[in-house]
Design a protein around this motif. Structure first.
Motif, PDB file in Angstrom:
ATOM      1  N   SER A  11       0.872  -1.161  -0.018  1.00  0.00           N
ATOM      2  CA  SER A  11       0.209   0.147  -0.123  1.00  0.00           C
ATOM      3  C   SER A  11       0.686   1.358  -0.252  1.00  0.00           C
ATOM      4  N   THR A  12       2.449   1.509  -0.339  1.00  0.00           N
ATOM      5  CA  THR A  12       2.747   2.140  -0.509  1.00  0.00           C
ATOM      6  C   THR A  12       2.791   3.310  -2.122  1.00  0.00           C
ATOM      7  N   SER A  13       1.463   2.668  -2.755  1.00  0.00           N
ATOM      8  CA  SER A  13       1.189   2.885  -3.922  1.00  0.00           C
ATOM      9  C   SER A  13       0.322   2.156  -4.891  1.00  0.00           C
ATOM     10  N   GLY A  14      -0.061   3.076  -5.676  1.00  0.00           N
ATOM     11  CA  GLY A  14      -1.791   2.337  -6.609  1.00  0.00           C
ATOM     12  C   GLY A  14      -3.029   2.139  -5.815  1.00  0.00           C
ATOM     13  N   ILE A  15      -3.039   0.978  -6.423  1.00  0.00           N
ATOM     14  CA  ILE A  15      -4.673   0.319  -5.902  1.00  0.00           C
ATOM     15  C   ILE A  15      -4.837   0.746  -3.701  1.00  0.00           C
ATOM     16  N   GLY A  16      -3.573  -0.595  -3.196  1.00  0.00           N
ATOM     17  CA  GLY A  16      -3.346  -0.394  -2.411  1.00  0.00           C
ATOM     18  C   GLY A  16      -3.671   1.301  -1.310  1.00  0.00           C
ATOM     19  N   GLY A  34       4.963  -1.912   2.657  1.00  0.00           N
ATOM     20  CA  GLY A  34       5.255  -2.254   0.805  1.00  0.00           C
ATOM     21  C   GLY A  34       6.627  -1.312   0.370  1.00  0.00           C
ATOM     22  N   PHE A  35       7.156  -1.352  -0.807  1.00  0.00           N
ATOM     23  CA  PHE A  35       8.660  -0.314  -0.833  1.00  0.00           C
ATOM     24  C   PHE A  35       8.726   0.810  -1.312  1.00  0.00           C
ATOM     25  N   GLY A  36       9.089   0.933  -0.911  1.00  0.00           N
ATOM     26  CA  GLY A  36       9.608   2.504  -1.588  1.00  0.00           C
ATOM     27  C   GLY A  36      10.651   2.988  -0.682  1.00  0.00           C
ATOM     28  N   ALA A  61       7.543  -4.905   5.651  1.00  0.00           N
ATOM     29  CA  ALA A  61       7.902  -6.616   5.424  1.00  0.00           C
ATOM     30  C   ALA A  61       7.197  -6.713   4.154  1.00  0.00           C
ATOM     31  N   ASN A  62       8.319  -7.756   3.899  1.00  0.00           N
ATOM     32  CA  ASN A  62       8.948  -8.283   2.330  1.00  0.00           C
ATOM     33  C   ASN A  62       7.742  -9.024   1.703  1.00  0.00           C
ATOM     34  N   MET A  63       7.097  -9.307   1.150  1.00  0.00           N
ATOM     35  CA  MET A  63       5.561  -9.854   1.209  1.00  0.00           C
ATOM     36  C   MET A  63       6.048 -11.656   0.355  1.00  0.00           C
ATOM     37  N   MET A  64       7.546 -11.830  -0.078  1.00  0.00           N
ATOM     38  CA  MET A  64       7.701 -13.015  -0.369  1.00  0.00           C
ATOM     39  C   MET A  64       8.419 -13.579   0.922  1.00  0.00           C
ATOM     40  N   ASN A  88      -5.462  -8.032   0.943  1.00  0.00           N
ATOM     41  CA  ASN A  88      -4.562  -8.480   0.265  1.00  0.00           C
ATOM     42  C   ASN A  88      -4.438  -8.023  -1.175  1.00  0.00           C
ATOM     43  N   ASN A  89      -3.169  -7.435  -1.266  1.00  0.00           N
ATOM     44  CA  ASN A  89      -2.936  -6.713  -2.641  1.00  0.00           C
ATOM     45  C   ASN A  89      -2.229  -6.412  -2.855  1.00  0.00           C
ATOM     46  N   ALA A  90      -0.484  -6.317  -2.127  1.00  0.00           N
ATOM     47  CA  ALA A  90       0.888  -6.765  -3.102  1.00  0.00           C
ATOM     48  C   ALA A  90       0.906  -7.695  -3.965  1.00  0.00           C
ATOM     49  N   ALA A 153       2.568 -16.505 -15.197  1.00  0.00           N
ATOM     50  CA  ALA A 153       2.535 -16.124 -13.784  1.00  0.00           C
ATOM     51  C   ALA A 153       1.311 -15.777 -12.957  1.00  0.00           C
ATOM     52  N   TYR A 154       1.413 -14.578 -13.412  1.00  0.00           N
ATOM     53  CA  TYR A 154       0.393 -13.342 -13.231  1.00  0.00           C
ATOM     54  C   TYR A 154      -1.041 -13.973 -13.414  1.00  0.00           C
ATOM     55  N   VAL A 155      -1.105 -14.545 -14.069  1.00  0.00           N
ATOM     56  CA  VAL A 155      -3.045 -15.755 -14.589  1.00  0.00           C
ATOM     57  C   VAL A 155      -2.466 -16.960 -13.313  1.00  0.00           C
ATOM     58  N   ALA A 157      -0.995 -17.159 -10.718  1.00  0.00           N
ATOM     59  CA  ALA A 157      -1.714 -16.386  -9.558  1.00  0.00           C
ATOM     60  C   ALA A 157      -2.694 -16.318  -8.866  1.00  0.00           C
ATOM     61  N   LYS A 158      -3.172 -15.090  -9.679  1.00  0.00           N
ATOM     62  CA  LYS A 158      -4.587 -14.566  -9.695  1.00  0.00           C
ATOM     63  C   LYS A 158      -5.455 -15.889  -9.739  1.00  0.00           C
ATOM     64  N   HIS A 159      -6.241 -16.860 -10.250  1.00  0.00           N
ATOM     65  CA  HIS A 159      -6.385 -18.008 -10.267  1.00  0.00           C
ATOM     66  C   HIS A 159      -6.602 -18.430  -9.534  1.00  0.00           C
ATOM     67  N   TYR A 186      -8.607  -3.299 -16.014  1.00  0.00           N
ATOM     68  CA  TYR A 186      -6.791  -2.116 -16.060  1.00  0.00           C
ATOM     69  C   TYR A 186      -7.187  -0.852 -15.919  1.00  0.00           C
ATOM     70  N   VAL A 187      -6.033  -1.013 -14.640  1.00  0.00           N
ATOM     71  CA  VAL A 187      -5.920   0.690 -13.724  1.00  0.00           C
ATOM     72  C   VAL A 187      -5.080   0.961 -13.299  1.00  0.00           C
ATOM     73  N   ARG A 188      -4.413   2.542 -14.446  1.00  0.00           N
ATOM     74  CA  ARG A 188      -3.557   3.609 -14.040  1.00  0.00           C
ATOM     75  C   ARG A 188      -3.000   3.408 -13.184  1.00  0.00           C
ATOM     76  N   THR A 189      -1.894   3.207 -12.738  1.00  0.00           N
ATOM     77  CA  THR A 189      -1.252   2.500 -12.092  1.00  0.00           C
ATOM     78  C   THR A 189       0.337   2.390 -12.193  1.00  0.00           C
ATOM     79  N   PRO A 190       1.219   2.630 -10.977  1.00  0.00           N
ATOM     80  CA  PRO A 190       2.511   2.859 -10.986  1.00  0.00           C
ATOM     81  C   PRO A 190       2.797   0.993 -12.394  1.00  0.00           C
TER      82      PRO A 190
HETATM   83  P1  NAD Z   1       1.454  -0.495  -7.718  1.00  0.00           P
HETATM   84  O1  NAD Z   1       2.404  -0.905  -8.627  1.00  0.00           O
HETATM   85  O2  NAD Z   1       1.357   0.553  -8.145  1.00  0.00           O
HETATM   86  O3  NAD Z   1       1.516  -1.074  -6.156  1.00  0.00           O
HETATM   87  C1  NAD Z   1       1.925  -2.381  -6.292  1.00  0.00           C
HETATM   88  C2  NAD Z   1       2.293  -2.517  -4.272  1.00  0.00           C
HETATM   89  O4  NAD Z   1       2.572  -3.412  -3.659  1.00  0.00           O
HETATM   90  C3  NAD Z   1       3.749  -1.153  -4.397  1.00  0.00           C
HETATM   91  O5  NAD Z   1       3.361  -0.833  -2.897  1.00  0.00           O
HETATM   92  C4  NAD Z   1       4.932  -1.849  -3.608  1.00  0.00           C
HETATM   93  O6  NAD Z   1       5.858  -1.655  -3.488  1.00  0.00           O
HETATM   94  C5  NAD Z   1       4.071  -3.078  -3.143  1.00  0.00           C
HETATM   95  N1  NAD Z   1       5.061  -4.714  -3.156  1.00  0.00           N
HETATM   96  C6  NAD Z   1       5.578  -5.127  -4.109  1.00  0.00           C
HETATM   97  N2  NAD Z   1       6.225  -6.432  -3.812  1.00  0.00           N
HETATM   98  C7  NAD Z   1       6.002  -6.646  -2.797  1.00  0.00           C
HETATM   99  C8  NAD Z   1       6.639  -6.981  -1.780  1.00  0.00           C
HETATM  100  N3  NAD Z   1       7.713  -8.268  -2.475  1.00  0.00           N
HETATM  101  N4  NAD Z   1       6.546  -6.986  -0.641  1.00  0.00           N
HETATM  102  C9  NAD Z   1       5.617  -5.762   0.096  1.00  0.00           C
HETATM  103  N5  NAD Z   1       5.648  -5.032  -0.573  1.00  0.00           N
HETATM  104  C10 NAD Z   1       5.440  -5.734  -2.246  1.00  0.00           C
HETATM  105  O7  NAD Z   1       0.589  -1.805  -8.443  1.00  0.00           O
HETATM  106  P2  NAD Z   1      -1.200  -1.863  -8.644  1.00  0.00           P
HETATM  107  O8  NAD Z   1      -1.576  -1.684  -9.863  1.00  0.00           O
HETATM  108  O9  NAD Z   1      -1.812  -1.124  -7.430  1.00  0.00           O
HETATM  109  O10 NAD Z   1      -1.754  -3.477  -8.163  1.00  0.00           O
HETATM  110  C11 NAD Z   1      -1.737  -3.107  -6.509  1.00  0.00           C
HETATM  111  C12 NAD Z   1      -2.616  -4.703  -7.012  1.00  0.00           C
HETATM  112  O11 NAD Z   1      -3.867  -4.484  -8.114  1.00  0.00           O
HETATM  113  C13 NAD Z   1      -1.613  -5.637  -7.637  1.00  0.00           C
HETATM  114  O12 NAD Z   1      -2.168  -7.561  -6.796  1.00  0.00           O
HETATM  115  C14 NAD Z   1      -2.119  -6.535  -8.620  1.00  0.00           C
HETATM  116  O13 NAD Z   1      -2.005  -7.576  -9.554  1.00  0.00           O
HETATM  117  C15 NAD Z   1      -3.887  -5.589  -8.802  1.00  0.00           C
HETATM  118  N6  NAD Z   1      -4.409  -5.226  -9.614  1.00  0.00           N
HETATM  119  C16 NAD Z   1      -3.751  -4.262 -10.672  1.00  0.00           C
HETATM  120  C17 NAD Z   1      -4.548  -3.793 -12.236  1.00  0.00           C
HETATM  121  C18 NAD Z   1      -4.429  -2.941 -12.473  1.00  0.00           C
HETATM  122  O14 NAD Z   1      -4.486  -2.199 -13.737  1.00  0.00           O
HETATM  123  N7  NAD Z   1      -3.183  -1.447 -11.756  1.00  0.00           N
HETATM  124  C19 NAD Z   1      -5.411  -4.414 -12.219  1.00  0.00           C
HETATM  125  C20 NAD Z   1      -5.923  -5.608 -11.612  1.00  0.00           C
HETATM  126  C21 NAD Z   1      -5.354  -6.314 -10.471  1.00  0.00           C
END
Ligand code: NAD
Length: 259
Positions: A11-16, A34-36, A61-64, A88-90, A153-155, A157-159, A186-190
């Motif tokens: 949650s340091t960026s985008g949707i989170g 998240g990272f940053g 915390a590193n989600m890995m 759960n958004n990372a 991998a993405y597909v 993981a999401k399934h 699609y959401v226009r995030t990083p």
């Molecule tokens: P984003 O890149 O803007 O944000 C991703 C966040 O995850 C960042 O805060 C980043 O620091 C964090 N992150 C990455 N690796 C990490 C790790 N190892 N440990 C902890 N944090 C980590 O991306 P977003 O577009 O906001 O995506 C958020 C979620 O929404 C993702 O799960 C993505 O798959 C999903 N999603 C996004 C879209 C889209 O179009 N943007 C569409 C469908 C689903």
């Protein structure tokens, strides 16, 4: 929402970050993760606290890493007494044909986009059970329902996340806990900005062609989904009004998966 506590991973960026802000604006104490750049994250955290009069903590915390995840949840318990809401958004992305897909990218995407949700959920469910109330919101994707080339991998993981969502919903159905998946288009995030460049390379086309002919080609509305729309849906799922919605995959994709 007032006085409740939430962990939002990635949650340091985008949707989170948008969901974290939205929940905080309604009085929810939050852990952002998240990272940053640390100074930038600290500014975000402090601004949320000042603007919304809540406690906003940061976990690096590193989600890995399951041990990091366990520590993050323990910290939330220590600071807030419990975790009421887990988002759960990372997530990360890598785009390449399967025969060129680096195995280490596969492992990272499965760990961050899928396994981290298992580790967070298993740690928070006992607290939610105790309170007989909990909300687990998994940010999946339209790619939890349909596939696109070059995203093995993405597909996968999401399934998988959708399968996990259904299992948790069944296991917690009589305990005041719900578990749902939001499936955005699609959401226009990083994350998407990065993909535009990668897709252009993989398909040998321009970035503008990727936006128009690849990304928005999938969305009948021909518009990106707005961050505010995803936040509002997450907020509704976290409310008492959504008590009977569990195990659902809720699309917010401009009609993509209706095709
Ligand atoms: P984003 O890149 O803007 O944000 C991703 C966040 O995850 C960042 O805060 C980043 O620091 C964090 N992150 C990455 N690796 C990490 C790790 N190892 N440990 C902890 N944090 C980590 O991306 P977003 O577009 O906001 O995506 C958020 C979620 O929404 C993702 O799960 C993505 O798959 C999903 N999603 C996004 C879209 C889209 O179009 N943007 C569409 C469908 C689903």
């Amino acid at each position: 929402m007032k006085g409740k506590s939430a962990i939002i991973t990635g949650s340091t960026s985008g949707i989170g970050l948008s969901i974290a802000r939205h929940f905080a604006s309604a009085g929810c104490n939050i852990i952002i993760n998240g990272f940053g750049e640390i100074s930038k994250i600290d500014t975000i955290r402090k601004n949320i606290e000042t603007e919304y009069k809540v406690t906003a903590l940061y976990s690096n915390a590193n989600m890995m890493n399951p041990d990091d995840i366990s520590l993050m949840v323990s910290e939330a318990k220590e600071q807030f007494g419990t975790v009421d809401i887990l988002v759960n958004n990372a997530g990360i992305q890598h785009v390449a044909p399967v025969d060129e897909f680096p195995p280490e990218k596969w492992d990272a995407i499965i760990a961050i986009n899928l396994s981290s949700a298992f580790h967070t959920i298993r740690a928070v469910v006992p607290m939610m059970r105790e309170k007989k109330w909990g909300r687990i919101i998994n940010i999946a994707s339209a790619h939890a329902l349909v596939a696109s080339p070059y995203k093995s991998a993405y597909v996968a993981a999401k399934h998988g996340m959708l399968g996990l969502t259904k299992v948790i919903a069944l296991e917690t159905a009589q305990q005041g806990i719900t578990c749902n998946a939001i499936c955005p288009g699609y959401v226009r995030t990083p994350l998407v900005e990065g993909q535009i460049g990668d897709q252009a390379k993989a398909r040998n086309i321009t970035e503008e062609e990727v936006v128009q002919d690849v990304l928005l080609a999938a969305q009948p509305t021909k518009k990106f989904v707005q961050l505010s729309e995803v936040c509002s849906l997450a907020f509704f799922l976290a409310s008492d009004s959504a008590a009977s919605i569990t195990g659902a995959a809720i699309s917010i994709d401009g009609g993509w998966t209706a095709q």
